[in-house]
Enzyme design. Structure first.
Site, PDB file in Angstrom:
ATOM      1  N   LYS A 194      31.431  44.266 -34.232  1.00  0.00           N
ATOM      2  CA  LYS A 194      31.008  43.631 -33.138  1.00  0.00           C
ATOM      3  C   LYS A 194      32.668  42.786 -33.514  1.00  0.00           C
ATOM      4  O   LYS A 194      32.397  41.663 -33.393  1.00  0.00           O
ATOM      5  CB  LYS A 194      29.886  42.855 -32.760  1.00  0.00           C
ATOM      6  CG  LYS A 194      29.620  43.012 -31.749  1.00  0.00           C
ATOM      7  CD  LYS A 194      28.350  41.976 -31.225  1.00  0.00           C
ATOM      8  CE  LYS A 194      27.986  41.980 -29.920  1.00  0.00           C
ATOM      9  NZ  LYS A 194      27.108  41.483 -29.253  1.00  0.00           N
ATOM     10  N   ARG A 204      27.434  39.392 -19.178  1.00  0.00           N
ATOM     11  CA  ARG A 204      26.868  37.727 -19.219  1.00  0.00           C
ATOM     12  C   ARG A 204      26.003  37.665 -17.547  1.00  0.00           C
ATOM     13  O   ARG A 204      25.095  36.612 -18.445  1.00  0.00           O
ATOM     14  CB  ARG A 204      27.911  36.790 -19.712  1.00  0.00           C
ATOM     15  CG  ARG A 204      28.985  36.746 -19.918  1.00  0.00           C
ATOM     16  CD  ARG A 204      28.555  36.240 -22.176  1.00  0.00           C
ATOM     17  NE  ARG A 204      28.225  37.095 -22.757  1.00  0.00           N
ATOM     18  CZ  ARG A 204      30.456  36.665 -23.405  1.00  0.00           C
ATOM     19  NH1 ARG A 204      30.727  36.056 -23.206  1.00  0.00           N
ATOM     20  NH2 ARG A 204      30.506  36.764 -24.773  1.00  0.00           N
ATOM     21  N   ARG A 215      32.734  32.935 -28.545  1.00  0.00           N
ATOM     22  CA  ARG A 215      31.578  33.602 -30.043  1.00  0.00           C
ATOM     23  C   ARG A 215      32.568  33.676 -30.569  1.00  0.00           C
ATOM     24  O   ARG A 215      32.792  34.877 -31.876  1.00  0.00           O
ATOM     25  CB  ARG A 215      30.735  34.637 -29.838  1.00  0.00           C
ATOM     26  CG  ARG A 215      29.891  34.559 -28.350  1.00  0.00           C
ATOM     27  CD  ARG A 215      28.835  35.617 -28.580  1.00  0.00           C
ATOM     28  NE  ARG A 215      28.114  35.903 -27.260  1.00  0.00           N
ATOM     29  CZ  ARG A 215      27.384  35.414 -26.971  1.00  0.00           C
ATOM     30  NH1 ARG A 215      26.970  34.199 -27.212  1.00  0.00           N
ATOM     31  NH2 ARG A 215      26.742  35.708 -25.877  1.00  0.00           N
ATOM     32  N   GLU A 231      32.805  45.513 -42.500  1.00  0.00           N
ATOM     33  CA  GLU A 231      31.687  44.750 -41.715  1.00  0.00           C
ATOM     34  C   GLU A 231      30.848  46.189 -41.955  1.00  0.00           C
ATOM     35  O   GLU A 231      29.424  46.336 -42.455  1.00  0.00           O
ATOM     36  CB  GLU A 231      32.226  43.960 -40.724  1.00  0.00           C
ATOM     37  CG  GLU A 231      32.851  43.174 -40.527  1.00  0.00           C
ATOM     38  CD  GLU A 231      31.199  42.556 -40.566  1.00  0.00           C
ATOM     39  OE1 GLU A 231      30.315  42.176 -40.601  1.00  0.00           O
ATOM     40  OE2 GLU A 231      31.665  40.703 -40.419  1.00  0.00           O
ATOM     41  N   LYS A 246      31.132  48.282 -31.199  1.00  0.00           N
ATOM     42  CA  LYS A 246      31.150  48.352 -30.297  1.00  0.00           C
ATOM     43  C   LYS A 246      32.659  47.090 -30.150  1.00  0.00           C
ATOM     44  O   LYS A 246      32.989  45.875 -30.442  1.00  0.00           O
ATOM     45  CB  LYS A 246      30.115  47.089 -30.219  1.00  0.00           C
ATOM     46  CG  LYS A 246      29.935  46.452 -28.810  1.00  0.00           C
ATOM     47  CD  LYS A 246      28.659  45.302 -28.641  1.00  0.00           C
ATOM     48  CE  LYS A 246      28.423  44.659 -27.563  1.00  0.00           C
ATOM     49  NZ  LYS A 246      27.163  44.214 -27.234  1.00  0.00           N
ATOM     50  N   SER A 272      29.557  46.864 -20.970  1.00  0.00           N
ATOM     51  CA  SER A 272      29.669  46.518 -19.822  1.00  0.00           C
ATOM     52  C   SER A 272      30.864  46.151 -18.909  1.00  0.00           C
ATOM     53  O   SER A 272      31.494  46.943 -18.104  1.00  0.00           O
ATOM     54  CB  SER A 272      28.835  44.961 -19.192  1.00  0.00           C
ATOM     55  OG  SER A 272      29.262  43.861 -20.077  1.00  0.00           O
ATOM     56  N   TYR A 311      26.045  53.090 -20.485  1.00  0.00           N
ATOM     57  CA  TYR A 311      24.921  52.782 -18.537  1.00  0.00           C
ATOM     58  C   TYR A 311      24.978  53.501 -18.582  1.00  0.00           C
ATOM     59  O   TYR A 311      24.629  53.824 -16.902  1.00  0.00           O
ATOM     60  CB  TYR A 311      25.824  51.525 -18.189  1.00  0.00           C
ATOM     61  CG  TYR A 311      25.629  49.832 -18.737  1.00  0.00           C
ATOM     62  CD1 TYR A 311      24.919  49.238 -19.364  1.00  0.00           C
ATOM     63  CD2 TYR A 311      26.871  49.807 -20.054  1.00  0.00           C
ATOM     64  CE1 TYR A 311      24.641  48.098 -19.723  1.00  0.00           C
ATOM     65  CE2 TYR A 311      26.699  48.603 -20.345  1.00  0.00           C
ATOM     66  CZ  TYR A 311      25.672  48.000 -20.285  1.00  0.00           C
ATOM     67  OH  TYR A 311      25.209  47.039 -21.611  1.00  0.00           O
TER      68      TYR A 311
HETATM   69  C1  PBG Z   1      24.921  40.430 -27.195  1.00  0.00           C
HETATM   70  C2  PBG Z   1      25.215  41.171 -27.255  1.00  0.00           C
HETATM   71  C3  PBG Z   1      26.254  41.114 -25.854  1.00  0.00           C
HETATM   72  C4  PBG Z   1      26.382  42.513 -25.398  1.00  0.00           C
HETATM   73  C5  PBG Z   1      25.446  42.980 -26.001  1.00  0.00           C
HETATM   74  N1  PBG Z   1      24.483  42.608 -27.139  1.00  0.00           N
HETATM   75  C6  PBG Z   1      27.148  40.311 -25.412  1.00  0.00           C
HETATM   76  C7  PBG Z   1      28.297  39.400 -26.266  1.00  0.00           C
HETATM   77  O1  PBG Z   1      27.789  39.294 -27.299  1.00  0.00           O
HETATM   78  O2  PBG Z   1      28.365  38.089 -25.692  1.00  0.00           O
HETATM   79  C8  PBG Z   1      27.620  43.219 -24.956  1.00  0.00           C
HETATM   80  C9  PBG Z   1      26.735  44.017 -24.210  1.00  0.00           C
HETATM   81  C10 PBG Z   1      27.662  44.973 -22.701  1.00  0.00           C
HETATM   82  O3  PBG Z   1      29.093  44.583 -22.365  1.00  0.00           O
HETATM   83  O4  PBG Z   1      27.859  45.623 -22.592  1.00  0.00           O
HETATM   84  N2  PBG Z   1      23.560  39.920 -28.640  1.00  0.00           N
END
Ligand code: PBG
Length: 325
Positions: A194, A204, A215, A231, A246, A272, A311
């Site tokens: 990730k 967000r 992060r 990982e 991801k 997203s 989505y």
């Molecule tokens: C955090 C989490 C995130 C997403 C899924 N789980 C955001 C992040 O890590 O900042 C993002 C999913 C998306 O953007 O569709 N637990």
């Protein structure tokens, strides 16, 4: 000329016969948001077509997705109250745990119910873990909370837990906690590779994130390919049932690498920002929306993903059902 590759492209039937990959509705996972304290679904401005659900609209949308053949539902909770340790995430009456229980009661085993296991939606600072005295994300203290979350989510009825926090050792910690509590059959989908991605922007808003900053101390550097494989290997060794990459489209190299070494199914999350960019360009008439969506999702499948979190899952499943007649 001996080689004329165009022969296999000559008719739709020929192309269909020669088609190497694709995706089935049963391999698609629909991410869904449920928000505490609202009485009508709330549209997410930066994700046209996606909403924060009420408990009831969540159930309706879940039923519809399942009827279309979607294989999994990934549930994110948006609580009314947040605190430093994300108490609403471990509370059996917290919004996510209540939604999981309700969904399981309503749809049973007809789709895989996946609970997001992370603290970011529940903390008042928006980080995926708890903070130490210096304001740094405390890996090992966070693991203890994840363990409690895992057991609560299993008790609520989740079939699978989506470990999205990127803490080291999270898979082993949650596996041990689940097994000790007798939940040996609850599966773990590990967000293994990730990345610290700007493509999470619209998410967000979707979860009303309280994060300021980023992060980068726990999510991966976008420039690293080898580390994605590392990982995934660690998570497989810790007992992950599924490993995930991801975001998806900008990380197809990592996805292909992980697919090449993984003995467990590999998932990819079309996030997203990937969704919103397509919707925004389509709204302006700049691209052919449906073909672009199909091309992107096909690309993710072609790179090797078995499960695809998108989505558009319900829409794509509907179309596939229609095409199949
Ligand atoms: C955090 C989490 C995130 C997403 C899924 N789980 C955001 C992040 O890590 O900042 C993002 C999913 C998306 O953007 O569709 N637990």
């Amino acid at each position: 000329m001996i080689h004329r590759p165009r022969r296999l492209r000559a008719t739709p039937a020929m192309r269909a016969l020669a088609r190497e990959t694709g995706y089935r509705p049963g391999n698609l996972i629909l991410p869904m948001f449920v928000r505490e304290g609202i009485t009508e679904p709330a549209p997410i401005q930066s994700m046209p077509g996606v909403v924060q659900h009420t408990m009831d609209s969540l159930v309706d949308a879940a039923r519809e997705a399942v009827a279309a053949g979607v294989g999994g539902l990934m549930i994110f909770g948006v609580p009314e109250q947040r605190d430093a340790v994300g108490s609403a995430g471990t509370d059996p009456n917290g919004i996510l745990n209540r939604a999981i229980a309700r969904l399981r009661a309503e749809i049973g085993d007809s789709a895989v119910i996946i609970a997001d296991l992370c603290l970011d939606e529940f903390t008042d600072h928006g980080h995926c873990g708890v903070l130490d005295d210096h304001g740094r994300v405390d890996n090992d203290a966070t693991l203890e909370i994840y363990q409690e979350m895992a057991v609560r989510q299993a008790e609520a009825g989740a079939h699978m837990l989506g470990l999205s926090g990127m803490m080291d050792g999270q898979v082993a910690a949650c596996r041990a906690a689940l097994d000790t509590a007798g939940h040996t059959d609850v599966a773990i989908l590990a967000y293994s590779a990730k990345y610290a991605s700007a493509f999470y922007g619209p998410f967000r808003e979707a979860v009303d994130s309280q994060l300021s900053g980023d992060r980068r101390t726990y999510q991966m550097d976008v420039a690293n390919r080898r580390e994605g494989v590392r990982e995934a290997e660690l998570d497989i060794a810790e007992g992950a049932d599924v490993v995930m990459v991801k975001p998806a489209s900008s990380y197809l190299d990592v996805l292909a690498d992980v697919c090449a070494i993984s003995p467990v199914p590999v998932a990819a999350y079309q996030v997203s920002g990937e969704y919103s960019m397509v919707e925004a360009a389509a709204e302006r008439g700049w691209i052919d929306r449906d073909r672009v969506i199909d091309e992107m999702v096909t690309g993710i499948a072609r790179a090797g993903a078995t499960m695809i979190c998108t989505y558009w899952a319900a829409e794509l499943a509907h179309k596939a059902a229609h095409a199949a007649g």
